[in-house]
Design a protein around this motif. Structure first.
Motif, short mmCIF file in Angstrom:
data_model
loop_
_atom_site.label_atom_id
_atom_site.label_comp_id
_atom_site.label_asym_id
_atom_site.label_seq_id
_atom_site.Cartn_x
_atom_site.Cartn_y
_atom_site.Cartn_z
N GLY A 332 1.76 -5.10 -4.63
CA GLY A 332 2.33 -4.03 -5.44
C GLY A 332 3.12 -4.59 -6.61
N LEU A 333 3.97 -5.58 -6.34
CA LEU A 333 4.78 -6.19 -7.40
C LEU A 333 3.89 -6.81 -8.47
CD1 LEU A 333 7.75 -8.03 -5.67
CD2 LEU A 333 7.88 -6.23 -7.37
N VAL A 334 2.86 -7.53 -8.01
CA VAL A 334 1.96 -8.20 -8.96
C VAL A 334 1.23 -7.17 -9.82
CG1 VAL A 334 -0.15 -9.55 -9.14
CG2 VAL A 334 1.65 -10.28 -7.61
N LEU A 335 0.68 -6.16 -9.14
CA LEU A 335 -0.03 -5.10 -9.85
C LEU A 335 0.88 -4.44 -10.86
CD1 LEU A 335 -2.18 -3.01 -7.38
CD2 LEU A 335 -2.86 -3.92 -9.58
N TYR A 336 2.08 -4.10 -10.41
CA TYR A 336 3.00 -3.41 -11.29
C TYR A 336 3.41 -4.32 -12.44
CZ TYR A 336 6.12 -0.24 -13.20
OH TYR A 336 6.69 0.60 -14.10
N GLY A 337 3.63 -5.60 -12.11
CA GLY A 337 4.00 -6.57 -13.14
C GLY A 337 2.94 -6.65 -14.23
N ILE A 338 1.67 -6.67 -13.81
CA ILE A 338 0.59 -6.74 -14.80
C ILE A 338 0.56 -5.47 -15.64
CG2 ILE A 338 -1.90 -6.79 -15.10
CD1 ILE A 338 -2.08 -8.43 -12.58
N SER A 339 0.71 -4.33 -14.95
CA SER A 339 0.57 -3.07 -15.67
C SER A 339 1.72 -2.87 -16.66
CB SER A 339 0.51 -1.90 -14.70
OG SER A 339 1.80 -1.61 -14.20
N LEU A 419 -7.67 -10.55 -15.75
CA LEU A 419 -6.84 -10.34 -14.56
C LEU A 419 -6.64 -8.84 -14.32
CD1 LEU A 419 -5.22 -11.82 -12.42
CD2 LEU A 419 -3.32 -11.95 -14.00
N GLU A 420 -6.36 -8.12 -15.41
CA GLU A 420 -6.21 -6.67 -15.31
C GLU A 420 -7.49 -6.05 -14.77
OE1 GLU A 420 -3.84 -5.84 -19.33
OE2 GLU A 420 -4.94 -4.13 -18.56
N GLN A 423 -8.07 -6.54 -11.07
CA GLN A 423 -7.28 -5.65 -10.22
C GLN A 423 -7.78 -4.21 -10.29
OE1 GLN A 423 -5.53 -6.63 -7.99
NE2 GLN A 423 -4.43 -8.48 -8.51
N THR A 424 -8.09 -3.72 -11.49
CA THR A 424 -8.54 -2.33 -11.57
C THR A 424 -9.93 -2.16 -10.96
OG1 THR A 424 -9.21 -2.77 -13.84
CG2 THR A 424 -7.15 -1.60 -13.53
N THR A 425 -10.75 -3.20 -11.05
CA THR A 425 -12.07 -3.13 -10.41
C THR A 425 -11.93 -3.14 -8.91
OG1 THR A 425 -12.89 -4.43 -12.26
CG2 THR A 425 -14.38 -4.16 -10.42
#
Lengths: 448, 119
Positions: A332-339, A419-420, A423-425
């Motif tokens: 979650g942190l990584v995903l949010y960090g990227i977004s 990377l984005e 994650q979205t895929t």
């Protein structure tokens, strides 16, 4: 006409452009540089400065259209202010507070009816836990479907997963005290949260940008929900302290207020994310910046400790759940960090720390998997072990891909975009695994 | 000639990539080059160049850097990447195919151009 007057006109233009949604400070600098070039060139061929200014501004184009183009490209910057509909035409989120309030009250009432029907908390029938998310999330999905003005076909597609889920969890003949039933209660909210993504994204599931918006939404929704829960906790505590001496039965008040508050809070938090975003807008990136390093340190430490001592002895079912929760938080942190990251900047120390967190999580996941596979080889499959094994495999692939791509990004051999995209895929894989646990696992283990 | 706005939009990406293949550049210079190349026939709304450039950056076709040239203001320079070069080559093939098909039908015997000339 003096040069100063053109300078002040440029300053005014600049201030005006800066107010356009989707346009940030760097963009304004870039556009201003362009405008100045154009003015200089037009002046050189004999136009008066103020005429040159007018022509240059005209050539720059209509600010609304320009702002829309910027918005389309940088949806991350203004995802909270504008909602892109299916046809990609930005529309301002139609925003009264009355509608979300009605949905929130409806959720509170539905939960209350279910509670009374179940006789909770004196009785704790399993159907209540199984169905809990079905009392609230359909209303959230419906409120998004209304806001996004979905057509009939998309309304049907929005409703379908909820109807199917309701049928599956209520028609399956679970054994008493069955493990699959507990798993369903845990995984159904995840499945339904992904079902909410469909109306949230306006019925466009293909768009990776909209998927990223939903990731952001989820992160900010979580923060708001925690804030609301904390506030509600303080309120309940003070109410209890004040009413206790009068002999009022505080427990009974809590029975009524807590479930309804928790249900209504889901809708209210979503509404706050959508419309009252200013505070969180500044807070959420700060929070992820604060906690990513802390989690990285903790994970790296844990990975080293477990690598030295081995998992063997300390390993039991509870620890697996703790590990899984930890890995999910990291994800979650990584995903949010990227977004929340500006994709145009080059790698910085935060990206390195994030890589440390991901690699440590990966190491932990590999250890957990090893132990788990050994245990399954020894004792065979059970619903819990299967669900945990699947989740850890899903996480392993995700973290592995993320580690590989962010290492390449840090080495300057890949773009953040990859990377984005990864994650979205990958998001549907999580949804599919949770759906598998809800739909396929129970019959596979004879509803045990 | 007035060029249809869909055609302008479709040609924007290969045009910008091709200009950047000549060497790194910045917004205004790119736009000037477009005007020069097309003899002023391709009319862009100036501002729209920037969202396009930012999209190319997001896709990894170009990298950017803010620099202050010796005389001038701080500005953002765009530079083509290997990915961008590959995309450009691909786009080139596509446009070559389209233009040669059109040329074949227009310039060939009994083609449109001959018909127009005779008329």
């Amino acid at each position: 006409v003096s040069v100063e007057s053109v300078e002040s006109q440029i300053a005014e233009w600049r201030a005006y452009v800066a107010t356009a949604p989707g346009v940030n400070g760097h963009d304004v600098d870039e556009l201003e540089d362009h405008l100045r070039h154009q003015i200089a060139e037009l002046s050189a061929v004999g136009l008066a400065p103020d005429e040159a200014f007018l022509v240059a501004v005209k050539r720059m184009g209509d600010l609304d259209a320009l702002s829309r183009e910027f918005a389309r490209e940088h949806s991350g910057r203004l995802w909270k202010q504008l909602v892109l509909r299916g046809d990609d035409e930005p529309a301002r989120a139609a925003g009264g507070w009355l509608e979300p309030l009605i949905f929130a009250v409806a959720a509170a009432v539905v939960v209350q009816v279910a509670r009374l029907a179940a006789g909770f908390p004196d009785e704790e029938p399993n159907w209540l836990a199984r169905n809990a998310s079905l009392f609230v999330l359909p209303l959230l999905a419906a409120s998004f479907a209304r806001q996004r003005q979905l057509d009939t076909r998309r309304w049907v597609l929005t409703a379908a997963p909820f109807v199917l889920a309701a049928l599956v969890v209520n028609l399956y003949p679970y054994e008493t005290d069955s493990a699959t039933e507990v798993l369903v209660a845990l995984d159904l909210p995840v499945v339904l949260w992904f079902a909410v993504a469909y109306p949230y994204m306006g019925g466009t599931v293909q768009s990776h940008e909209r998927r990223m918006d939903f990731v952001r939404f989820t992160g900010e929704w979580f923060i708001y929900y925690v804030l609301i829960a904390l506030g509600g906790g303080v309120l309940m505590g003070l109410t209890a302290a004040i009413l206790e001496p009068t002999g009022v039965d505080v427990e009974r008040i809590a029975e009524w207020v807590l479930p309804s508050g928790a249900a209504g809070g889901v809708i209210v938090a979503a509404w706050l994310v959508e419309w009252k975003q200013r505070v969180v807008e500044n807070m959420a990136p700060v929070l992820s910046m604060l906690f990513t390093p802390l989690f990285a340190v903790m994970l790296a430490g844990a990975a080293v400790v477990y690598a030295v001592t081995g998992l063997g002895g300390a390993f039991d079912r509870d620890l697996v759940s703790v590990f899984d929760a930890l890995l999910l938080v990291v994800l979650g942190l990584v995903l949010y960090g990227i977004s929340a990251r500006d994709p145009s900047t080059s790698p910085d120390w935060m990206d390195r720390i994030q890589l440390v967190a991901v690699v440590s999580a990966l190491a932990l996941d590999v250890m957990v998997l090893g132990t788990m596979i050994a245990r399954i080889g020894e004792l065979g499959f059970t619903p819990n072990r299967t669900a945990a094994l699947g989740l850890n495999l899903v996480l392993l692939v995700n973290l592995g891909g993320a580690a590989w791509l962010s290492a390449r990004f840090l080495a300057g051999r890949s773009r953040l975009h990859r990377l984005e995209r990864w994650q979205t895929t990958y998001l549907p894989v999580f949804a599919m695994w949770a759906a598998t646990v809800v739909v396929i696992l129970p019959p596979l283990f004879a509803f045990d | 000639v007035h060029i249809d706005k869909d055609l302008v939009a479709a040609s924007a990406t290969p045009l910008v990539l091709a200009i950047l293949a000549e060497g790194e550049s910045y917004g205004y210079a790119i736009l000037k080059r477009v005007r020069a190349l097309s003899g002023g026939e391709i009319e862009w709304t100036d501002g729209m160049l920037y969202p396009l450039l930012h999209r190319l950056r997001r896709l990894g076709y170009v990298t950017t850097e803010w620099r202050t040239p010796p005389e001038g203001r701080r500005r953002q320079y765009y530079k083509l990447t290997d990915d961008g070069l590959a995309v450009l080559a691909d786009q080139q093939r596509q446009w070559d195919t389209v233009t040669s098909a059109l040329n074949g039908v227009w310039r060939g015997p009994g083609g449109l151009l001959a018909a127009v000339r005779e008329a």
